[in-house]
Design a protein around this motif. Structure first.
Motif, PDB file in Angstrom:
ATOM      1  N   ARG A  72      12.507  -0.076 -42.995  1.00 50.26           N
ATOM      2  CA  ARG A  72      12.103  -1.012 -41.958  1.00 50.26           C
ATOM      3  C   ARG A  72      10.675  -0.764 -41.498  1.00 50.26           C
ATOM      4  O   ARG A  72       9.964  -1.667 -41.109  1.00 50.26           O
ATOM      5  CB  ARG A  72      13.074  -0.884 -40.766  1.00 50.26           C
ATOM      6  N   PRO A 118      27.758   7.021 -40.335  1.00 54.91           N
ATOM      7  CA  PRO A 118      26.701   6.510 -41.212  1.00 54.91           C
ATOM      8  C   PRO A 118      25.656   7.579 -41.515  1.00 54.91           C
ATOM      9  O   PRO A 118      25.355   8.429 -40.696  1.00 54.91           O
ATOM     10  CB  PRO A 118      26.100   5.359 -40.405  1.00 54.91           C
ATOM     11  N   VAL A 120      21.921   7.936 -44.225  1.00 49.89           N
ATOM     12  CA  VAL A 120      21.025   7.166 -45.094  1.00 49.89           C
ATOM     13  C   VAL A 120      20.015   8.068 -45.789  1.00 49.89           C
ATOM     14  O   VAL A 120      19.683   9.146 -45.307  1.00 49.89           O
ATOM     15  CB  VAL A 120      20.237   6.094 -44.289  1.00 49.89           C
ATOM     16  N   PHE A 163      20.547  16.801 -42.906  1.00 45.88           N
ATOM     17  CA  PHE A 163      20.314  17.839 -41.899  1.00 45.88           C
ATOM     18  C   PHE A 163      18.841  17.768 -41.487  1.00 45.88           C
ATOM     19  O   PHE A 163      17.967  17.798 -42.342  1.00 45.88           O
ATOM     20  CB  PHE A 163      20.628  19.233 -42.478  1.00 45.88           C
ATOM     21  N   MET A 164      18.596  17.701 -40.185  1.00 45.06           N
ATOM     22  CA  MET A 164      17.209  17.549 -39.706  1.00 45.06           C
ATOM     23  C   MET A 164      16.485  18.898 -39.652  1.00 45.06           C
ATOM     24  O   MET A 164      15.757  19.200 -38.692  1.00 45.06           O
ATOM     25  CB  MET A 164      17.215  16.877 -38.333  1.00 45.06           C
ATOM     26  N   GLU A 167      12.428  19.115 -39.505  1.00 41.62           N
ATOM     27  CA  GLU A 167      11.896  18.532 -38.276  1.00 41.62           C
ATOM     28  C   GLU A 167      12.306  19.339 -37.042  1.00 41.62           C
ATOM     29  O   GLU A 167      11.503  19.519 -36.121  1.00 41.62           O
ATOM     30  CB  GLU A 167      12.370  17.070 -38.148  1.00 41.62           C
ATOM     31  N   ALA A 171       9.950  21.296 -34.322  1.00 43.15           N
ATOM     32  CA  ALA A 171      10.080  21.027 -32.881  1.00 43.15           C
ATOM     33  C   ALA A 171      10.357  22.325 -32.118  1.00 43.15           C
ATOM     34  O   ALA A 171       9.810  22.549 -31.036  1.00 43.15           O
ATOM     35  CB  ALA A 171      11.195  20.005 -32.630  1.00 43.15           C
TER      36      ALA A 171
ATOM     37  N   ALA B 171      13.025  18.651 -26.812  1.00 47.16           N
ATOM     38  CA  ALA B 171      12.236  18.716 -28.056  1.00 47.16           C
ATOM     39  C   ALA B 171      12.684  17.643 -29.046  1.00 47.16           C
ATOM     40  O   ALA B 171      11.858  17.011 -29.707  1.00 47.16           O
ATOM     41  CB  ALA B 171      12.352  20.099 -28.693  1.00 47.16           C
ATOM     42  N   LEU B 172      14.009  17.413 -29.153  1.00 46.07           N
ATOM     43  CA  LEU B 172      14.519  16.376 -30.061  1.00 46.07           C
ATOM     44  C   LEU B 172      14.070  14.998 -29.603  1.00 46.07           C
ATOM     45  O   LEU B 172      13.669  14.152 -30.403  1.00 46.07           O
ATOM     46  CB  LEU B 172      16.051  16.413 -30.111  1.00 46.07           C
ATOM     47  N   HIS B 175       9.874  15.049 -29.584  1.00 45.70           N
ATOM     48  CA  HIS B 175       9.055  15.491 -30.709  1.00 45.70           C
ATOM     49  C   HIS B 175       9.740  15.359 -32.061  1.00 45.70           C
ATOM     50  O   HIS B 175       9.466  16.138 -32.970  1.00 45.70           O
ATOM     51  CB  HIS B 175       8.596  16.928 -30.474  1.00 45.70           C
ATOM     52  N   THR B 176      10.687  14.405 -32.184  1.00 47.14           N
ATOM     53  CA  THR B 176      11.242  14.096 -33.502  1.00 47.14           C
ATOM     54  C   THR B 176      11.337  12.580 -33.634  1.00 47.14           C
ATOM     55  O   THR B 176      11.109  11.833 -32.672  1.00 47.14           O
ATOM     56  CB  THR B 176      12.668  14.674 -33.724  1.00 47.14           C
ATOM     57  N   ILE B 177      11.718  12.149 -34.818  1.00 45.84           N
ATOM     58  CA  ILE B 177      11.850  10.722 -35.103  1.00 45.84           C
ATOM     59  C   ILE B 177      12.883  10.058 -34.195  1.00 45.84           C
ATOM     60  O   ILE B 177      12.826   8.846 -33.967  1.00 45.84           O
ATOM     61  CB  ILE B 177      12.221  10.541 -36.601  1.00 45.84           C
ATOM     62  N   LEU B 178      13.828  10.830 -33.651  1.00 49.06           N
ATOM     63  CA  LEU B 178      14.905  10.249 -32.844  1.00 49.06           C
ATOM     64  C   LEU B 178      14.359   9.551 -31.601  1.00 49.06           C
ATOM     65  O   LEU B 178      14.766   8.444 -31.263  1.00 49.06           O
ATOM     66  CB  LEU B 178      15.920  11.323 -32.451  1.00 49.06           C
ATOM     67  N   ARG B 180      11.454   8.329 -31.168  1.00 50.21           N
ATOM     68  CA  ARG B 180      10.535   7.216 -31.432  1.00 50.21           C
ATOM     69  C   ARG B 180      11.247   5.872 -31.474  1.00 50.21           C
ATOM     70  O   ARG B 180      10.623   4.825 -31.346  1.00 50.21           O
ATOM     71  CB  ARG B 180       9.796   7.449 -32.757  1.00 50.21           C
ATOM     72  N   LEU B 209      22.238  20.119 -36.547  1.00 52.07           N
ATOM     73  CA  LEU B 209      21.183  19.611 -37.443  1.00 52.07           C
ATOM     74  C   LEU B 209      21.651  18.357 -38.171  1.00 52.07           C
ATOM     75  O   LEU B 209      20.856  17.456 -38.440  1.00 52.07           O
ATOM     76  CB  LEU B 209      20.790  20.675 -38.476  1.00 52.07           C
ATOM     77  N   PHE B 213      21.092  13.624 -36.703  1.00 54.42           N
ATOM     78  CA  PHE B 213      20.603  12.510 -37.525  1.00 54.42           C
ATOM     79  C   PHE B 213      21.431  11.243 -37.303  1.00 54.42           C
ATOM     80  O   PHE B 213      20.949  10.131 -37.552  1.00 54.42           O
ATOM     81  CB  PHE B 213      20.603  12.900 -39.011  1.00 54.42           C
ATOM     82  N   ARG B 216      19.973   8.449 -35.411  1.00 51.85           N
ATOM     83  CA  ARG B 216      19.130   7.502 -36.138  1.00 51.85           C
ATOM     84  C   ARG B 216      19.967   6.554 -36.997  1.00 51.85           C
ATOM     85  O   ARG B 216      19.799   5.340 -36.948  1.00 51.85           O
ATOM     86  CB  ARG B 216      18.148   8.267 -37.031  1.00 51.85           C
ATOM     87  N   SER B 217      20.892   7.129 -37.780  1.00 55.05           N
ATOM     88  CA  SER B 217      21.611   6.279 -38.732  1.00 55.05           C
ATOM     89  C   SER B 217      22.533   5.295 -38.006  1.00 55.05           C
ATOM     90  O   SER B 217      22.727   4.177 -38.467  1.00 55.05           O
ATOM     91  CB  SER B 217      22.378   7.129 -39.750  1.00 55.05           C
ATOM     92  N   LYS B 218      23.086   5.696 -36.850  1.00 53.78           N
ATOM     93  CA  LYS B 218      23.931   4.741 -36.102  1.00 53.78           C
ATOM     94  C   LYS B 218      23.107   3.574 -35.560  1.00 53.78           C
ATOM     95  O   LYS B 218      23.619   2.457 -35.435  1.00 53.78           O
ATOM     96  CB  LYS B 218      24.648   5.460 -34.955  1.00 53.78           C
ATOM     97  N   LEU B 220      20.468   2.335 -37.119  1.00 52.80           N
ATOM     98  CA  LEU B 220      20.186   1.490 -38.294  1.00 52.80           C
ATOM     99  C   LEU B 220      21.337   0.536 -38.599  1.00 52.80           C
ATOM    100  O   LEU B 220      21.125  -0.563 -39.096  1.00 52.80           O
ATOM    101  CB  LEU B 220      19.913   2.363 -39.526  1.00 52.80           C
TER     102      LEU B 220
END
Lengths: 301, 301
Positions: A72, A118, A120, A163-164, A167, A171, B171-172, B175-178, B180, B209, B213, B216-218, B220
């Motif tokens: 995306r 889910p 991905v 597993f993150m 990242e 952090a 921190a999660l 400072h992680t993709i979550l 954002r 860990l 994630f 994020r995947s939920k 999506l």
């Protein structure tokens, strides 16, 4: 696509990698840059592509894209192929576009697992297919920012778990009290890494939230040198991933590692400390994956 | 010290709290400020103390300090009292200094556990003693940046474990993709918090860990609204702490929660979802702890 020149673009969040092949499937050149999709502004993906490998692109070559470039947040969002996913399913779900030079472009899908929760991936699936023989059963582990544990069986990706690790490591080191104790430029020792893995193995039940604090309390009691905090923390998070992967029941005593040598070496050592056998997959798993997808001719290699 | 006016200073990493009592042990005033030790530059602790509560300090009162102000990064570093630690052991290990006004100052020690792995606390021990009757057996949980699970028995802190729950959550999220994916100013729902706790309870083996994630995947797959990411993540990390505390075998079916009401309410709900009973300790556990230390006279309260 055999018979055409091909350019494979493995374009992820932080890295851009491209491989050029002649019509016979022989590798001609490779290009790498720190030009992941996060560094691309205003959707200028074609401009970045042309900047990096524009000299390779002609109307009679085909460009193949995998990785987060198909997400995306990337250039062309492809649907996910759902588990169990075969190479044929990936090919069927790819989307076609045209480069401004006239060259055809194909964007490969990622893979999704929907149950029990889910999950991905985008890009790792090609490496998994490249790291396994078609009829082989294996657990493939791809270390990284978002590590994947993937079960390959009967030519399909049956299940996988993210597993993150990378990242969360960054952090914890960069944005918690743990990193503040670490001297600038400290390098650390392999023993500290092993101590972190072993601590996590023996305290797995209490989880990473508890184990991480030991990177501080061990320093207070001189059981860990401040210069070793980063290695110890790396051992903790990779150990937490090993414990998690094993708890998922997905590792039949052996894992196959795919990735950068420095990282797969860490994972091999962590696996050893967990009593788990490991082997390193060939470094060209991405290219082998594209060969299995039959977009590249078989060569003597 | 009964018979003297007393000022209790609970001075932590991010917060400064002070309580003033008359010679009879009656509370006269309370002062709070965002003036934790991290905000104090060049070791100017006495100047910050005087700025915050200088008007209270006279030569004939006693100042009592606990919390990170007694750590290596604080004003006066006190040794740790080791587990099992009684109130008498805390009193014996305290260090005396003099304020520039002539008022005596006492810096209380933190508590350390050395086996099986080192762990430390500074400040929470007073709250634990305040939250328990002297002969009571209880597991006291103090949520926060570094949550503590503490076993109190026969008037002593027998064992405890730290979880970096609050700090890892920040921190999660930051400072992680979550984080954002989270819209600015989103508030989230209690249902998302409960979903996070439940996800962690049912996937505890794979660890945080992996579970992280799913935030994020939920999203999506439209199983989680972006506005709910923060609440879901809060449920995951508090759920990971619950799973860890239970795995340590330290909770005999019931925990006692000490802390800010908004946070203890979250923990009570998470405990309920884990089938664990909980009760909220009185809000004045710090003051009760100092009373048990006999630095304050008993009052009708």
């Amino acid at each position: 696509m055999a018979g055409r020149q091909a350019i494979i673009v493995d374009w992820g969040t932080t890295n851009f990698r491209a491989y050029r092949f002649d019509a016979a499937g022989e590798a001609l050149a490779e290009h790498r840059a720190a030009a992941g999709i996060l560094s691309v502004t205003d959707g200028a993906f074609e401009a970045v592509l042309d900047r990096e490998i524009g000299a390779w692109i002609t109307a009679d070559c085909e460009l193949l894209f995998s990785g987060m470039i198909t997400s995306r947040n990337g250039w062309v969002e492809t649907p996910y192929a759902e588990t169990p996913a075969s190479l044929a399913a990936l090919a069927a779900a790819s989307l076609r576009r045209q480069h401004s030079s006239g060259a055809p472009m194909r964007f490969l899908p990622g893979v999704a697992m929907r149950q029990p929760a889910p999950d991905v991936m985008r890009g790792e699936e090609i490496q998994v297919f490249g790291a396994c023989a078609p009829d082989e059963e294996a657990i493939v582990v791809l270390p990284g920012t978002h590590s994947k544990w993937v079960r390959h069986r009967e030519g399909r990706i049956e299940a996988f778990h993210t597993f993150m690790t990378g990242e969360v490591f960054a952090a914890l080191k960069g944005h918690t009290i743990l990193g503040r104790l670490l001297p600038d430029g400290a390098s650390g020792t392999p023993e500290a890494f092993a101590a972190g893995v072993t601590h996590m193995r023996t305290h797995a039940g209490a989880g990473l939230l508890h184990a991480a604090f030991s990177a501080r309390s061990k320093v207070l009691f001189n059981e860990l040198a401040p210069a070793d905090i980063s290695e110890y923390l790396s051992g903790l998070v990779i150990g937490a991933e090993m414990a998690g992967g094993l708890a998922l029941g997905s590792a039949p005593g052996r894992i196959r590692l795919v990735g950068e040598p420095a990282l797969t070496a860490r994972y091999a050592e962590a696996a050893r400390l967990f009593g788990l056998a490991s082997e390193i997959a060939p470094a060209d798993s991405t290219i082998r994956g594209f060969r299995r997808l039959a977009v590249l001719k078989e060569t003597r290699a």
